[in-house]
Design a protein around this motif. Structure first.
Motif, short mmCIF file in Angstrom:
data_model
loop_
_atom_site.label_atom_id
_atom_site.label_comp_id
_atom_site.label_asym_id
_atom_site.label_seq_id
_atom_site.Cartn_x
_atom_site.Cartn_y
_atom_site.Cartn_z
N LEU A 179 0.78 -1.21 -0.02
CA LEU A 179 0.26 -0.03 -0.07
C LEU A 179 0.85 1.28 0.01
N CYS A 180 0.46 2.26 -0.76
CA CYS A 180 1.08 3.73 -0.81
C CYS A 180 0.02 4.67 -0.48
N TYR A 181 0.32 5.47 0.52
CA TYR A 181 -0.48 6.31 1.33
C TYR A 181 0.01 7.94 0.81
N PRO A 182 -0.81 8.79 0.37
CA PRO A 182 -0.47 10.07 -0.07
C PRO A 182 0.25 10.91 1.04
N ARG A 183 1.02 11.82 0.48
CA ARG A 183 1.36 12.86 1.53
C ARG A 183 0.27 13.98 1.77
N ALA A 184 0.02 14.08 3.00
CA ALA A 184 -1.17 14.78 3.34
C ALA A 184 -0.92 16.52 3.06
N THR A 185 -1.49 16.82 2.11
CA THR A 185 -1.18 18.25 1.54
C THR A 185 -2.30 19.28 2.12
N THR A 186 -3.39 18.61 2.33
CA THR A 186 -4.66 19.20 2.72
C THR A 186 -5.24 18.37 3.89
N ALA A 187 -6.38 19.20 4.72
CA ALA A 187 -6.92 18.69 5.79
C ALA A 187 -7.69 17.37 5.25
N ASN A 188 -8.26 17.28 4.02
CA ASN A 188 -9.10 16.27 3.67
C ASN A 188 -8.14 14.96 3.17
N GLU A 189 -7.01 15.23 3.42
CA GLU A 189 -5.86 14.10 3.18
C GLU A 189 -5.14 13.45 4.23
N GLU A 190 -5.92 13.92 5.59
CA GLU A 190 -5.14 13.60 6.78
C GLU A 190 -5.15 12.14 7.17
N ILE A 191 -6.50 11.41 6.71
CA ILE A 191 -6.61 10.23 7.05
C ILE A 191 -6.41 9.20 5.75
N GLY A 192 -5.31 8.24 5.81
CA GLY A 192 -5.35 7.29 4.66
C GLY A 192 -6.16 6.23 4.48
N ILE A 248 -8.95 -9.55 20.67
CA ILE A 248 -9.73 -8.47 20.33
C ILE A 248 -9.26 -8.25 18.91
N SER A 249 -10.42 -7.80 17.79
CA SER A 249 -10.07 -7.41 16.53
C SER A 249 -9.94 -6.11 16.66
N ALA A 250 -8.71 -5.39 16.92
CA ALA A 250 -8.72 -4.00 17.30
C ALA A 250 -9.24 -2.84 16.30
N VAL A 251 -9.57 -1.90 16.56
CA VAL A 251 -9.91 -0.68 15.67
C VAL A 251 -8.48 0.01 15.52
N HIS A 252 -8.28 0.12 14.09
CA HIS A 252 -6.94 0.68 13.79
C HIS A 252 -7.05 1.62 12.38
N ARG A 253 -6.15 2.52 12.27
CA ARG A 253 -6.17 3.28 11.05
C ARG A 253 -4.97 3.99 10.83
N VAL A 254 -4.87 4.56 9.56
CA VAL A 254 -3.37 5.17 9.17
C VAL A 254 -3.71 6.75 9.03
N VAL A 255 -2.89 7.66 9.76
CA VAL A 255 -2.95 8.62 9.54
C VAL A 255 -1.60 9.32 8.45
N ASN A 256 -1.96 10.06 7.32
CA ASN A 256 -0.96 10.29 6.35
C ASN A 256 0.00 11.40 6.92
N SER A 257 1.16 11.26 6.42
CA SER A 257 2.46 12.17 6.95
C SER A 257 2.17 13.40 5.90
N LYS A 258 2.69 14.48 6.61
CA LYS A 258 2.83 15.68 5.61
C LYS A 258 4.03 15.91 5.01
N GLU A 259 5.17 14.86 5.52
CA GLU A 259 6.41 15.11 4.89
C GLU A 259 6.64 14.11 3.80
N ARG A 260 6.03 13.13 3.63
CA ARG A 260 6.34 12.10 2.73
C ARG A 260 5.36 11.07 2.60
N ARG A 261 5.27 10.21 1.42
CA ARG A 261 4.21 9.11 1.31
C ARG A 261 4.66 7.97 2.19
N ARG A 262 3.69 7.16 2.51
CA ARG A 262 3.76 6.07 3.49
C ARG A 262 3.65 4.60 2.61
#
Length: 341
Positions: A179-192, A248-262
C-alpha cells in the motif's frame, strides 16, 4: 472522536521471537516458549496488536521490498494502470491482481498492489520493474512460513493446539497488498485508512519509517512506532469470533504524513469463502458461555466489506464491521454471563 487525541505514553507490546528461531542459539526451553506464548496471549487480549522482532524474515528483504515499491508508486498513473491481471480471453480476472486504486468517493486514500501468496500464475508484476516481482515472490515465501509459525503461537495462547488454524480452515487463503498512502497536503488528506477492523484471522504488516499507523485503545489512539525490521501483528474479526471475544480485533487506522508518502505491506490469513464461521465450543458450550455471534459464511461477510469499497456509504461510520453478526444480550443474559466469570 477527536482525530487529535493520541496517547503518547502507551506502546504496543514488542515480542522477541529470537529465542524460538535463532538456529545458532541453544534449543529453546519449554519455559522460554511458554513465556513468549504468554506474552502473545496478553497482547491479543489487551491490545489485539503486537510487534515481533527476530521473526526469521531478513530485515534487508523487507526494506528492499518497501523501497522498490515506492519507486513503482512514483510512476505516472497510466503506467501503473498497465499492471493488471488479465483472465483468459483478455478479460480482467474477478479478483484483480496487480495495481488497484479505489474510486475517488472512497473514504480511504491509498493505492495498492494486490497479490496471492507465491507461487501464483495470475499475479501481475510491473514489467518495467522486474526486480519488484522477484522481491515480492521471495518475501511471500517467507511470509507464508512466518505467518504459520506466529499463528501456531497465537492459538497455543488460547489453549488450543498449535495446528488449530489448519484444522479449522484447511488451506488458508493468503492475500498480500503493498500500500502507498499520499502525503497529506490538505486537511481532507489527513486520514489514509479510516478506522476499521481487519476481516482476516490474523494480519502481518511491514511498515516503513513514515509512521502514522495507529490502534485505538481506551478511546485514545496509540502510535505503532516503526521498529527496524519488526512486523506488526493484529488479530482479525474471524479470530475474535472464534474466541468469542476473548481476543480483540482492534480498531486501527492510518494517518498520512505531511512530509512524505507512506509505504507498507499487509499479509493476511483468511478462511475459504464457503466456511461457516461461529464461536468455537471451547469458548462457549464447554464453559457454559453463550455465543456472542451468530453463524455466518465468510463469503457473506466479505461481499459486504467489498461492497463498502466499491459503493462507500454516506459516512465512514456506516461501514460494515463484524458487529452485524453479534447476538445482542438481554439483561438476564448478561447476569448469567457474569455468573460464569
Amino acid at each position: 472522536m477527536d482525530l487529535r487525541i493520541v496517547h503518547e505514553e502507551a506502546a504496543v507490546p514488542v515480542i522477541d521471537l529470537g529465542p524460538l528461531l535463532d538456529p545458532r542459539g541453544p534449543s529453546p526451553s519449554r519455559t522460554a516458549e511458554l513465556d513468549i506464548i504468554r506474552q502473545i496471549g496478553n497482547a491479543c487480549e489487551n491490545w489485539g496488536f503486537f510487534q515481533v522482532i527476530n521473526h526469521g524474515i531478513p530485515v534487508d528483504l523487507i526494506e528492499e521490498v518497501l523501497a522498490t515499491s515506492r519507486l513503482f508508486f512514483e510512476y505516472p498513473a497510466q503506467e501503473k494502470m498497465k499492471v493488471r491481471a488479465q483472465a483468459r480471453g483478455g478479460k480482467e480476472s474477478e479478483i484483480l491482481t496487480g495495481y488497484n486504486v479505489y474510486p475517488p468517493c472512497r473514504w480511504d486514500l491509498y493505492e495498492n498492489l494486490y497479490y496471492h501468496a507465491a507461487p501464483s500464475a495470475c499475479n501481475a508484476f510491473p514489467e518495467g520493474l522486474p526486480k519488484l516481482g522477484m522481491l515480492i515472490e521471495k518475501l511471500l515465501i517467507f511470509l507464508s512460513k512466518t505467518a504459520e509459525f506466529i499463528e501456531s503461537l497465537v492459538f497455543q495462547s488460547l489453549g488450543l493446539p498449535a495446528n488449530a488454524l489448519k484444522e479449522l480452515i484447511g488451506d488458508r487463503i493468503e492475500p498480500f497488498k503493498i500500500l502507498c498512502y499520499p502525503r497529506a497536503t490538505t486537511a481532507n488528506e489527513e486520514i489514509g485508512a479510516w478506522e476499521h477492523q481487519d476481516s482476516s484471522c490474523i494480519t502481518l504488516v511491514g511498515q516503513d519509517e513514515s509512521g502514522g499507523y495507529q490502534v485505538l485503545r481506551d478511546d485514545k489512539w496509540v502510535n505503532i512506532k516503526p521498529t527496524k525490521g519488526a512486523l506488526v501483528i493484529n488479530i482479525g474479526d474471524i479470530l475474535q469470533v472464534w474466541s468469542n471475544n476473548r481476543f480483540i480485533s482492534a480498531v486501527h487506522r492510518v494517518v498520512n504524513s505531511k512530509e512524505r508518502r507512506r509505504c507498507s505491506f499487509a499479509y493476511g490469513s483468511i478462511p475459504n469463502p464457503d466456511m461457516i464461521v461461529r464461536p468455537l465450543p471451547q469458548f462457549t458450550t464447554d464453559i457454559n458461555c453463550p455465543d456472542a455471534y451468530k453463524s455466518f459464511t465468510y463469503r457473506d461477510y466479505m461481499l459486504k466489506r467489498i461492497h463498502d469499497k466499491t459503493h462507500p456509504p454516506t459516512t465512514p461510520k456506516d461501514l460494515v464491521n463484524i458487529s452485524i453478526y453479534a447476538i445482542h444480550k438481554t439483561n438476564s443474559d448478561s447476569n448469567e454471563m457474569n455468573a460464569h466469570k
